[in-house]
Design a protein around this motif. Sequence first.
Motif, PDB file in Angstrom:
ATOM      1  N   ARG A  38       8.363  -9.769  18.426  1.00 36.77           N
ATOM      2  CA  ARG A  38       9.704  -9.811  17.810  1.00 36.77           C
ATOM      3  C   ARG A  38      10.678  -8.934  18.589  1.00 36.77           C
ATOM      4  O   ARG A  38      11.816  -9.309  18.824  1.00 36.77           O
ATOM      5  N   MET A  39      10.180  -7.774  19.018  1.00 31.25           N
ATOM      6  CA  MET A  39      11.056  -6.882  19.802  1.00 31.25           C
ATOM      7  C   MET A  39      11.444  -7.563  21.112  1.00 31.25           C
ATOM      8  O   MET A  39      12.600  -7.487  21.540  1.00 31.25           O
ATOM      9  N   ALA A 115      15.155  -7.733  15.330  1.00 28.23           N
ATOM     10  CA  ALA A 115      13.772  -8.161  15.587  1.00 28.23           C
ATOM     11  C   ALA A 115      13.148  -8.762  14.326  1.00 28.23           C
ATOM     12  O   ALA A 115      12.410  -9.755  14.401  1.00 28.23           O
TER      13      ALA A 115
END
Length: 475
Positions: A38-39, A115
């Motif tokens: 997600r980051m 994120a």
Amino acid sequence: MNLRQWFDLTFGARAHQEALEWAGKVFTFGEIDARSNRMARALEARGLAKGDRLCVYLANSIEMIDIYIACVKLGVIFVPINILYRDREMSHILSDAEPKLLITEKEIPALLEEAAKLSGDKLPDSGLTGNDVAALVYTSGTTGVSKGAMLTHNNFAVNAQNLIEAWRIVPQDRFLLAPPLFHVHALGNGLHCWLLSGCRMRLLERFDHNTAVEQFLDFKPSLFFGVPAMYVRLLETPAAQAREIGKRMRLFVCGSAPLPAQILEEFRALFGHTILERYGMTETIMNVSNPYDGERRPGSIGLPLPNVRIKIIKPDGAPANDGETGELWLQGSNVFAGYWKRPEATEAAFVDGWFKTGDIGVRASDGYFTLSGRKSDLIISGGFNIYPREIEEFLMEQPEIAEAAVAGEADRVRGEIPVAYIVWREGAKHDAAALEARCREKLASFKIPRRFEAIEKLPRNALGKVQKHLLCPAS
Ligand code: MLC
């Protein structure tokens, strides 16, 4: 193989295993994998792509780990900046690395929010090879200007494999990580040994000597990596607690600065463990280590790690025999790819493919290496490197100073501390407190001279070079 492929071995095989303790919460490897995916997507959305640089100015945190793994997955080059640096030190790195993004503490909430809206599914492969650069870690040269050491995916992977094998790190280990992730000690050794071995790690924001013992008693680690200053602090542990900690520990490793034999002995008496001392540097990550089995020799850095070749070169350029002192030159897959955008500095650092470490040492006939000094006047304080030239340049910019020299002085806790010797301009007010305040504004705290001594003139040799040993006989 690139690092992502290495990390995926652990993420795939140990998705449900508890991986990281941070701020009282426990995360599995699957969660670490998904968080970093997600980051990575959030960073991509901010325009970061393969080959771009990303600077982080962060204390140890799970987010710093998310960002590092995200960079590895995207092929973005991670550039950590020492959190103790001030504007002057930081702006040099920012202009040199030309990052697309700088992440500081205040960016974190927004990044996490972005994120959280994105998917944690697997990212497409970035097509990197082991020879691509994973990180630029800045390290000063004798010029006082710091240079970005280009560390490749292979450098990190080879280093972690070496250490996992040499120090027998296994998934059952409980690993307490306290040094700062902006240096190769925690980043190269700590983070990569954790991810490649699949052990359980508790990450601390920093080593705080007031709470370190509590952390040991609470987490019950089997493995700890520290700098000598941390071991000196741990000598203050009450005997019963030290024994309890010692009972659960498997291995204490020490590096980044010389470990005095006396500290090793005192620590052994208190904790019942012989600290394993090893030797590395930013440009090469780890080179030499005392053995896991066999003699951990006080005052010695031990034997070369697998595939690290070392030769000792005497001042006249001839190779040294055992027992003769000279400069350590190194070869191995752990050696960096050169300094970022500095071909001359890179060229000057190597001879025929051998990296000149600048460290002076000797090899005994049984293969153990012992360091005896450095070619440069580098000061190591608490495991942080200080190049006197950088402080001297700052001091010389001050109008009341005619000349200045900075030298290391022995210190029980930090190993060495910087002391400034000042030749004041005629008629200038000798205001050391004001000088210190100006240093504090512009320099990282560990670089601030602990004393400012007034002297009439700097001792120089016939060539005009300042003879620092005459300034500071204690070091
Ligand atoms: C130290 N300080 C920190 C800090 N570490 N501040 C924020 N984050 C950190 N991580 C600051 C303090 O605010 C304080 O500033 C001063 O440093 C001393 O703090 P202390 O708590 O009194 O210090 P002490 O108990 O002596 O412990 C210091 C230390 C620190 C051991 C925690 O020196 C440290 O983290 N060293 C590790 C450095 C490291 O990892 N080097 C590896 C380089 S890689 P003030 O203003 O009060 O002075 C390398 C290659 C290799 O060399 O081989 O490993």
